[in-house]
Design a protein around this motif. Structure first.
Motif, short mmCIF file in Angstrom:
data_model
loop_
_atom_site.label_atom_id
_atom_site.label_comp_id
_atom_site.label_asym_id
_atom_site.label_seq_id
_atom_site.Cartn_x
_atom_site.Cartn_y
_atom_site.Cartn_z
N VAL A 1 0.83 -1.20 0.00
CA VAL A 1 0.00 0.00 0.00
C VAL A 1 0.87 1.25 0.00
O VAL A 1 0.59 2.23 -0.71
N TYR A 2 1.94 1.23 0.78
CA TYR A 2 2.87 2.37 0.83
C TYR A 2 3.44 2.64 -0.56
O TYR A 2 3.56 3.81 -0.97
N ALA A 3 3.74 1.59 -1.31
CA ALA A 3 4.24 1.76 -2.68
C ALA A 3 3.17 2.33 -3.60
O ALA A 3 3.44 3.18 -4.45
N GLN A 4 1.92 1.86 -3.44
CA GLN A 4 0.83 2.36 -4.30
C GLN A 4 0.59 3.85 -4.07
O GLN A 4 0.17 4.56 -4.99
N LEU A 5 0.85 4.31 -2.86
CA LEU A 5 0.66 5.73 -2.54
C LEU A 5 1.85 6.59 -2.95
O LEU A 5 1.83 7.81 -2.77
N GLY A 6 2.88 5.94 -3.52
CA GLY A 6 4.03 6.69 -3.99
C GLY A 6 5.06 6.99 -2.92
O GLY A 6 5.82 7.96 -3.03
N PHE A 7 5.11 6.19 -1.85
CA PHE A 7 6.06 6.35 -0.75
C PHE A 7 6.02 7.77 -0.16
O PHE A 7 7.02 8.49 -0.16
N PRO A 8 4.87 8.19 0.35
CA PRO A 8 4.75 9.55 0.91
C PRO A 8 5.53 9.68 2.22
O PRO A 8 6.05 8.70 2.77
N GLN A 9 5.57 10.90 2.74
CA GLN A 9 6.24 11.14 4.01
C GLN A 9 5.47 10.44 5.14
O GLN A 9 4.24 10.45 5.18
N LEU A 10 6.23 9.86 6.08
CA LEU A 10 5.60 9.14 7.18
C LEU A 10 6.51 9.21 8.39
O LEU A 10 7.67 8.77 8.34
N GLU A 11 5.99 9.75 9.47
CA GLU A 11 6.72 9.77 10.75
C GLU A 11 6.18 8.63 11.60
O GLU A 11 5.05 8.66 12.07
N VAL A 12 7.02 7.61 11.76
CA VAL A 12 6.60 6.43 12.51
C VAL A 12 6.65 6.73 14.01
O VAL A 12 7.67 7.19 14.52
N VAL A 13 5.54 6.44 14.69
CA VAL A 13 5.43 6.71 16.11
C VAL A 13 5.50 5.41 16.89
O VAL A 13 4.72 4.48 16.64
N GLY A 14 6.43 5.32 17.82
CA GLY A 14 6.54 4.14 18.66
C GLY A 14 7.06 2.93 17.90
O GLY A 14 7.54 3.03 16.76
N GLU A 15 6.96 1.76 18.52
CA GLU A 15 7.46 0.53 17.92
C GLU A 15 6.42 -0.07 16.98
O GLU A 15 5.22 -0.06 17.26
N VAL A 16 6.90 -0.60 15.84
CA VAL A 16 6.05 -1.34 14.90
C VAL A 16 6.79 -2.61 14.51
O VAL A 16 8.01 -2.70 14.59
#
Length: 623
Positions: free
Chosen positions: A267-282
Motif C-alpha cells: 500500500v505504501y508503494a501504491q501511494l508513492g512512498f509519501p512522508q511518514l513519521e513512525v510513532v513508537g514501535e512497529v
C-alpha cells in the motif's frame, strides 16, 4: 485486576480450570458456565485457545462431544512445558502479550509463562466469575464469528506454510489479492476500531474519536482509503486504513492478522512512498523502494511500459494442488497468471476436489440446479468449488496437475449423472466401518465436521464408484480440448512413478495414467505434458513420506519447463531465474531457522538479524 477491554485472546488450561477434575483419569466434569463463557467471548470478538497437558486425541474428542471444539484456534495439547507453548501461540497469532489472558490452576505454569512474557495477563480459575461478569457487559458485535473464522484461516496457513521451502514461495502460492477502497464513510465503524485497537502495525498511532474520524473523512484536503485482502485461504475483510494530506500520512494503520504478507509495504508503494513519521514501535519496517511482487502477482512500482505490455499479452492458468503452488514461486512473470489452487473456504474446510477432472467437467456439464443439489448435500463442497475460469478464461496455456486423480474417491448421486470427489478411495465415505474415523479425524477429513447422521444421509443418496481410470482421464482430455478455445494449449503435470517410501501401488497408478496422457498427446498438438520422472532422480528429491511433495530443486525445474512451454506456445520470451535462487532459498531458510532457534523474537539480536534476511529475500527476486 482483569480488564476485559484489553483482552483479545484467552488461553485456557483444561484440567481443573475449564472443567473439574482430570480428563486422563476419567474425572472430568463439565462446568456449564465456562462453556457459555467461550460462546459469549466469541460473540464479543474475543478469541479462545488452549494450552493443556493432556493426550490430544481423547481431549479433542471430548471437546467435540461438548460441542465446543470449533470455538478454539491454535490449540496446544501435549506434555511439553507451557511457557514455550504460550509464546508459540501468541507469536503465531501475531498478538501482543498484554492483550492475552492465560488461565491455569497451576501457579508454576502461570509464572513460567509470565517469565517469558512479563506483560502477559494471568489468572487462576477463581477469577473466572469476574471474567463472566465483565463479558456480560460487552456488546455482541461478532455473532457471525467472523473474527474466529479469520483466525482459523491463519491457523490453516501456518500449517500449510511448513510444507514450502521458503516463506516467499508460500506468499507467491497464496495468491494474495489486495484492493484499496475510498468509500470510507460506509465502513466508518470498522475503521475507527482499527485506529483504536491496532498497535503492532499502527505506524501513526493517532487515537481519535468517532466524531473526529467523521470530520476527517469529510475534509477534502485528505485522501483516505481502506484496504481489503483476500487469498487462497479466505477473505480477511478490511485490514488497513490511511489518511494522506499534502503527501504526508497522518494515519497509516493495519491489522495484525495479515502480518508477514507485507500488505502495508505494498500500500505504501501504491501511494508513492509519501512522508511518514513512525510513532513508537512497529513490527514491520517500511522502505521507499520495494513493492512486494507476490501481491496481485504483477510488477507494480518498478514496472516500465514494456513490462506492462508484455504482462497483458499472454494469459496463463495454473490449476492444481501443491506441485503447481510451489512451482509458481520460481516462475518469472511472463504474462498474466491466474491460479486455482486447493483452498480453505470461509468455514475453515480444505477444498481439494476443486482441481479434479470430475469437477472440471462439471463446470461445463452441470446445470445451476445440479450445483445447488451438490452444495446442499455435500458438505465438503462449497459454491466456489463449482465455479472457475477453466473454460471461460480465454487462456493461452493452462497447466493442470494430475496428481490428485488416482488417489481420490468418486461418488455418484444415485439415479443421476452427478459426480463429486472426496478423500481417499481406499476408505469410502459411504462405508459405515469408516464413519467413526472420519468423524474423529483419524482418517483425513479436510476439516469437515462429519456426524453419523450426515454420513448416513450422504450414503443414502450417493454411491462410491471408484477413482479416475486412464480411460476416464483420456475422455476428460478429449472433452476439455473440445470445449476450450482453439488457441488454448493444455499442459498436464504427470506424477512420478518412482517407488518412494514403498508406495508401489500409487506409483503404478501414476504410470498407467501417464501412459494415457502421453498417448493422447501424440495425436493432439494442443496437449503437452511435464513428466516428473524427467526431473526426479532419487529419494533425496522427496520432502516427506508423500509421493507428491518435493524439494525446491524439483519445483524449480517444473517452473523452468513451464516457462519453456509458455515461450513455445505464445512466442513470449521466457527468462528463468538463475539456479543461484535455490542456493539463496537454502541460505535464507537455514538462517531463519538458526536465528529463530537461538534468539527470542523480542531480543535485540533478532531485531538486528531479521532485516538482513528480509533484505536478502528481496535480493533473491533480482537474481
Amino acid at each position: 485486576m482483569l480488564d476485559i477491554n484489553t483482552i483479545k485472546l484467552i488461553i485456557w488450561d483444561l484440567d481443573d480450570t475449564f472443567w473439574k477434575g482430570t480428563l486422563s483419569e476419567g474425572g472430568a466434569q463439565v462446568i456449564t458456565k465456562n462453556i457459555q463463557l467461550i460462546k459469549d467471548t466469541t460473540d464479543a470478538g474475543i478469541i479462545n485457545s488452549i494450552c493443556s497437558k493432556n493426550e490430544p486425541t481423547p481431549t479433542i474428542q471430548y471437546l467435540k462431544q461438548l460441542g465446543i471444539w470449533d470455538y478454539f484456534v491454535f490449540t496446544s495439547i501435549n506434555w511439553d512445558n507451557k511457557g514455550v507453548r504460550i509464546r508459540q501461540i501468541i507469536e503465531q497469532m501475531a498478538l501482543r502479550p498484554q492483550n492475552v489472558l492465560f488461565l491455569d490452576d497451576n501457579v508454576h505454569n502461570l509464572n513460567e509463562a509470565k517469565h517469558i512474557f512479563p506483560l502477559l495477563q494471568i489468572a487462576e480459575p477463581a477469577e473466572i466469575p469476574t471474567l463472566i461478569e465483565q463479558v456480560a457487559l460487552l456488546p455482541k458485535k461478532d455473532t457471525s464469528h467472523k473474527r474466529l473464522q479469520q483466525y482459523k484461516v491463519l491457523e490453516t496457513k501456518a500449517q500449510e506454510a511448513k510444507s514450502y521451502d521458503s516463506n516467499e514461495a508460500f506468499l507467491y502460492a497464496s495468491n494474495i489479492r489486495v484492493e484499496i477502497h475510498t468509500d470510507c464513510l460506509n465502513q466508518m465503524e470498522r475503521l475507527h476500531d482499527l485506529i483504536l485497537r491496532s498497535n503492532q502495525l499502527n505506524f501513526t498511532k493517532k487515537r481519535i474519536s468517532q466524531e473526529e474520524l467523521i470530520s476527517l473523512l469529510h475534509d477534502d484536503r485528505y485522501q483516505c482509503g481502506y484496504v481489503s485482502v483476500i487469498d487462497n485461504y479466505g477473505d480477511y475483510g478490511i485490514v488497513g486504513f490511511y489518511a494522506l494530506r499534502d503527501n504526508t500520512l497522518e494515519h497509516f494503520v493495519f491489522s495484525c492478522r495479515t502480518m508477514g504478507q507485507m500488505i502495508e509495504q505494498w500500500v505504501y508503494a501504491q501511494l508513492g512512498f509519501p512522508q511518514l513519521e513512525v510513532v513508537g514501535e512497529v513490527r514491520t519496517q517500511l522502505n521507499k523502494t520495494d513493492c512486494p511482487l507476490w501481491i496481485n502477482q504483477i510488477n507494480c512500482a518498478s514496472s516500465n511500459n514494456h513490462d506492462r505490455q508484455q504482462i497483458s499479452s499472454c494469459n496463463i492458468l495454473l490449476k492444481g494442488p501443491c506441485d503447481l503452488a510451489h512451482s509458481q514461486s520460481y516462475l518469472r512473470q511472463v504474462g498474466h497468471v491466474s491460479t486455482e489452487f486447493t483452498y480453505v473456504d470461509n468455514s475453515g474446510k480444505i477444498i481439494e476436489g476443486y482441481n479434479h477432472s470430475v469437477h472440471i467437467l462439471g463446470l461445463h456439464e452441470y446445470s445451476d440446479s445440479d450445483k445447488e443439489i451438490i452444495t446442499k448435500e455435500c458438505q465438503f463442497v462449497d459454491a466456489a468449488m463449482l465455479d472457475g475460469s477453466f473454460f471461460t478464461g480465454n487462456y493461452d496455456v493452462i497447466f493442470l496437475s494430475s496428481l490428485i486423480e488416482t488417489p481420490y474417491g468418486i461418488y455418484q448421486k444415485k439415479g443421476t449423472n452427478i459426480r463429486v470427489v472426496f478423500g481417499g478411495k481406499h476408505k469410502p465415505l459411504t462405508s459405515p466401518s469408516n464413519w467413526s474415523d472420519y468423524i474423529t479425524g483419524k482418517l483425513y477429513n479436510g476439516r469437515n465436521h462429519f456426524t453419523e447422521q450426515y454420513l448416513r444421509e450422504f450414503s443414502a443418496n450417493y454411491e462410491f464408484v471408484g477413482s479416475t481410470t486412464p480411460e476416464d482421464y483420456s475422455n476428460f482430455l478429449k472433452k476439455a480440448l473440445e470445449w476450450l478455445p482453439k488457441k488454448t494449449t493444455l499442459c498436464i503435470i504427470l506424477g512420478t512413478t518412482y517407488h518412494h517410501n514403498g508406495q508401489k501401488e500409487w506409483a503404478e497408478e501414476h504410470r498407467l495414467l501417464n501412459q494415457a496422457v502421453i498417448s493422447f498427446a501424440k495425436t493432439n498438438p494442443r496437449l503437452r505434458y511435464i513428466a516428473l520422472d524427467d526431473i526426479i532422480t532419487g529419494e533425496s528429491d522427496f520432502m516427506d513420506n508423500s509421493l507428491n511433495h518435493y524439494t525446491a530443486r524439483v519445483y524449480y525445474e517444473i517452473a523452468q519447463k513451464m516457462g519453456a512451454i509458455i515461450e513455445d506456445c505464445t512466442g513470449i520470451s521466457f527468462s528463468g531465474y538463475s539456479k543461484y535462487i535455490l542456493w539463496f532459498d537454502h541460505i535464507l531458510n537455514k538462517g531463519k531457522f538458526i536465528v529463530t532457534k537461538l534468539f527470542s523474537t523480542n531480543s535485540a539480536m533478532y531485531k538486528v538479524l531479521k532485516p538482513i534476511y528480509l533484505k536478502l529475500a528481496r535480493k533473491k527476486k533480482t537474481i
